[in-house]
Design a protein around this motif. Structure first.
Motif, PDB file in Angstrom:
ATOM      1  N   THR A  42     -47.155   4.541   9.062  1.00  0.00           N
ATOM      2  CA  THR A  42     -45.885   4.025   9.583  1.00  0.00           C
ATOM      3  C   THR A  42     -45.335   4.949  10.659  1.00  0.00           C
ATOM      4  OG1 THR A  42     -45.422   3.037   7.431  1.00  0.00           O
ATOM      5  CG2 THR A  42     -43.574   3.260   8.942  1.00  0.00           C
ATOM      6  N   ALA A  43     -45.399   6.246  10.425  1.00  0.00           N
ATOM      7  CA  ALA A  43     -44.904   7.220  11.411  1.00  0.00           C
ATOM      8  C   ALA A  43     -45.711   7.141  12.699  1.00  0.00           C
ATOM      9  CB  ALA A  43     -44.963   8.627  10.830  1.00  0.00           C
ATOM     10  N   LYS A  44     -47.038   7.034  12.572  1.00  0.00           N
ATOM     11  CA  LYS A  44     -47.875   6.917  13.769  1.00  0.00           C
ATOM     12  C   LYS A  44     -47.550   5.641  14.542  1.00  0.00           C
ATOM     13  CE  LYS A  44     -51.891   9.593  12.253  1.00  0.00           C
ATOM     14  NZ  LYS A  44     -53.299   9.542  11.843  1.00  0.00           N
ATOM     15  N   THR A  45     -47.352   4.551  13.816  1.00  0.00           N
ATOM     16  CA  THR A  45     -47.023   3.280  14.462  1.00  0.00           C
ATOM     17  C   THR A  45     -45.675   3.376  15.162  1.00  0.00           C
ATOM     18  OG1 THR A  45     -48.227   2.101  12.738  1.00  0.00           O
ATOM     19  CG2 THR A  45     -46.716   0.810  14.064  1.00  0.00           C
ATOM     20  N   ALA A  46     -44.682   3.981  14.496  1.00  0.00           N
ATOM     21  CA  ALA A  46     -43.354   4.130  15.096  1.00  0.00           C
ATOM     22  C   ALA A  46     -43.417   5.019  16.337  1.00  0.00           C
ATOM     23  CB  ALA A  46     -42.379   4.717  14.079  1.00  0.00           C
ATOM     24  N   ALA A  47     -44.195   6.097  16.266  1.00  0.00           N
ATOM     25  CA  ALA A  47     -44.324   6.992  17.421  1.00  0.00           C
ATOM     26  C   ALA A  47     -44.999   6.277  18.587  1.00  0.00           C
ATOM     27  CB  ALA A  47     -45.114   8.234  17.033  1.00  0.00           C
ATOM     28  N   ALA A  48     -46.034   5.514  18.288  1.00  0.00           N
ATOM     29  CA  ALA A  48     -46.716   4.768  19.356  1.00  0.00           C
ATOM     30  C   ALA A  48     -45.789   3.725  19.963  1.00  0.00           C
ATOM     31  CB  ALA A  48     -47.977   4.097  18.804  1.00  0.00           C
ATOM     32  N   SER A  49     -45.006   3.057  19.113  1.00  0.00           N
ATOM     33  CA  SER A  49     -44.054   2.056  19.601  1.00  0.00           C
ATOM     34  C   SER A  49     -42.986   2.708  20.472  1.00  0.00           C
ATOM     35  CB  SER A  49     -43.411   1.344  18.422  1.00  0.00           C
ATOM     36  OG  SER A  49     -42.430   0.451  18.873  1.00  0.00           O
ATOM     37  N   ALA A  50     -42.478   3.858  20.032  1.00  0.00           N
ATOM     38  CA  ALA A  50     -41.464   4.568  20.822  1.00  0.00           C
ATOM     39  C   ALA A  50     -42.035   5.016  22.163  1.00  0.00           C
ATOM     40  CB  ALA A  50     -40.940   5.768  20.046  1.00  0.00           C
ATOM     41  N   ALA A  51     -43.266   5.493  22.157  1.00  0.00           N
ATOM     42  CA  ALA A  51     -43.895   5.931  23.410  1.00  0.00           C
ATOM     43  C   ALA A  51     -44.096   4.751  24.354  1.00  0.00           C
ATOM     44  CB  ALA A  51     -45.232   6.604  23.114  1.00  0.00           C
ATOM     45  N   THR A  52     -44.498   3.611  23.798  1.00  0.00           N
ATOM     46  CA  THR A  52     -44.691   2.419  24.622  1.00  0.00           C
ATOM     47  C   THR A  52     -43.364   1.958  25.210  1.00  0.00           C
ATOM     48  OG1 THR A  52     -46.526   1.750  23.214  1.00  0.00           O
ATOM     49  CG2 THR A  52     -45.566   0.053  24.608  1.00  0.00           C
ATOM     50  N   ALA A  54     -40.676   3.783  25.743  1.00  0.00           N
ATOM     51  CA  ALA A  54     -40.236   4.765  26.740  1.00  0.00           C
ATOM     52  C   ALA A  54     -40.994   4.580  28.055  1.00  0.00           C
ATOM     53  CB  ALA A  54     -40.435   6.175  26.207  1.00  0.00           C
ATOM     54  N   ALA A  55     -42.287   4.340  27.953  1.00  0.00           N
ATOM     55  CA  ALA A  55     -43.088   4.131  29.160  1.00  0.00           C
ATOM     56  C   ALA A  55     -42.641   2.869  29.893  1.00  0.00           C
ATOM     57  CB  ALA A  55     -44.568   4.036  28.799  1.00  0.00           C
ATOM     58  N   HIS A  56     -42.355   1.816  29.133  1.00  0.00           N
ATOM     59  CA  HIS A  56     -41.892   0.564  29.745  1.00  0.00           C
ATOM     60  C   HIS A  56     -40.543   0.763  30.432  1.00  0.00           C
ATOM     61  CE1 HIS A  56     -41.291  -3.674  30.407  1.00  0.00           C
ATOM     62  NE2 HIS A  56     -40.136  -3.631  29.749  1.00  0.00           N
ATOM     63  N   THR A  57     -39.627   1.473  29.748  1.00  0.00           N
ATOM     64  CA  THR A  57     -38.309   1.735  30.321  1.00  0.00           C
ATOM     65  C   THR A  57     -38.432   2.548  31.603  1.00  0.00           C
ATOM     66  OG1 THR A  57     -37.354   1.687  28.113  1.00  0.00           O
ATOM     67  CG2 THR A  57     -36.038   2.711  29.839  1.00  0.00           C
ATOM     68  N   ALA A  58     -39.287   3.553  31.591  1.00  0.00           N
ATOM     69  CA  ALA A  58     -39.494   4.372  32.791  1.00  0.00           C
ATOM     70  C   ALA A  58     -40.080   3.539  33.923  1.00  0.00           C
ATOM     71  CB  ALA A  58     -40.409   5.547  32.468  1.00  0.00           C
ATOM     72  N   HIS A  59     -40.985   2.645  33.592  1.00  0.00           N
ATOM     73  CA  HIS A  59     -41.609   1.789  34.608  1.00  0.00           C
ATOM     74  C   HIS A  59     -40.571   0.859  35.227  1.00  0.00           C
ATOM     75  CE1 HIS A  59     -44.391  -0.509  36.837  1.00  0.00           C
ATOM     76  NE2 HIS A  59     -44.792  -1.356  35.922  1.00  0.00           N
ATOM     77  N   VAL A  60     -39.718   0.270  34.386  1.00  0.00           N
ATOM     78  CA  VAL A  60     -38.666  -0.632  34.882  1.00  0.00           C
ATOM     79  C   VAL A  60     -37.697   0.139  35.777  1.00  0.00           C
ATOM     80  CG1 VAL A  60     -36.671  -2.008  34.163  1.00  0.00           C
ATOM     81  CG2 VAL A  60     -38.858  -2.302  33.008  1.00  0.00           C
ATOM     82  N   ALA A  61     -37.311   1.340  35.335  1.00  0.00           N
ATOM     83  CA  ALA A  61     -36.393   2.154  36.133  1.00  0.00           C
ATOM     84  C   ALA A  61     -37.026   2.520  37.480  1.00  0.00           C
ATOM     85  CB  ALA A  61     -36.008   3.418  35.372  1.00  0.00           C
ATOM     86  N   ALA A  62     -38.308   2.840  37.477  1.00  0.00           N
ATOM     87  CA  ALA A  62     -38.993   3.172  38.727  1.00  0.00           C
ATOM     88  C   ALA A  62     -39.043   1.968  39.662  1.00  0.00           C
ATOM     89  CB  ALA A  62     -40.407   3.667  38.425  1.00  0.00           C
ATOM     90  N   ASP A  63     -39.279   0.796  39.101  1.00  0.00           N
ATOM     91  CA  ASP A  63     -39.292  -0.420  39.925  1.00  0.00           C
ATOM     92  C   ASP A  63     -37.923  -0.670  40.552  1.00  0.00           C
ATOM     93  OD1 ASP A  63     -41.941  -0.891  39.411  1.00  0.00           O
ATOM     94  OD2 ASP A  63     -41.596  -2.446  37.891  1.00  0.00           O
TER      95      ASP A  63
END
Length: 144
Positions: A42-52, A54-63
């Motif tokens: 569960t922790a690994k899944t939550a960490a992967a979800s949070a990383a995804t 964060a990456a999506h948010t950063a990509h949207v902000a960059a766009d």
């Protein structure tokens, strides 16, 4: 002998209790291990979800930043293209005023003279209306 049997029975009973307790402890440990494994997953899944996320948010902000920068560049180019035209128009108007200064000065002088003459005529007429009839007939010599 009875004591031997009792001791033997007690030992066997204690041995059985110890085995049962050990089995229960082993089962509890296995359950704890399974729970820990599930928690880790569960922790690994939550960490992967949070990383995804964060990456999506950063990509949207960059766009968005890239779009804003593109608009700023476009606006800057438009202003830069229009600035020389406006400066040339202002310079042309100023040059025309310099060239036509004699005409403008004459027109301004004529306008001032016309305004002065009009004022004088209006004031004379107002003064003439204030006189009484006899004074108007004689041009102000009698009956003022």
């Amino acid at each position: 002998m009875t004591e031997k049997k009792n001791a033997h029975t007690t030992a066997r009973s204690a041995n059985a209790s110890a085995k049962a307790t050990a089995t229960k402890a082993k089962e509890t440990a296995d359950k704890a291990k399974d729970t820990a494994g599930k928690a880790e997953t569960t922790a690994k899944t939550a960490a992967a979800s949070a990383a995804t996320t964060a990456a999506h948010t950063a990509h949207v902000a960059a766009d968005k930043a890239q779009m804003a920068a593109g608009k700023a560049v476009t606006t800057g180019r438009a202003v830069a293209a229009e600035a020389p035209k406006k400066a040339a128009a202002a310079a042309g108007s100023a040059w025309m005023m310099i060239k036509a200064r004699k005409v403008l000065a004459a027109a301004a002088g004529a306008g001032a003279a016309a305004a002065g003459a009009t004022t004088a005529v209006v004031l004379r007429r107002r003064a003439a209306r204030r006189r009484r009839p006899l004074a108007r007939l004689t041009g102000g010599r009698l009956g003022s």
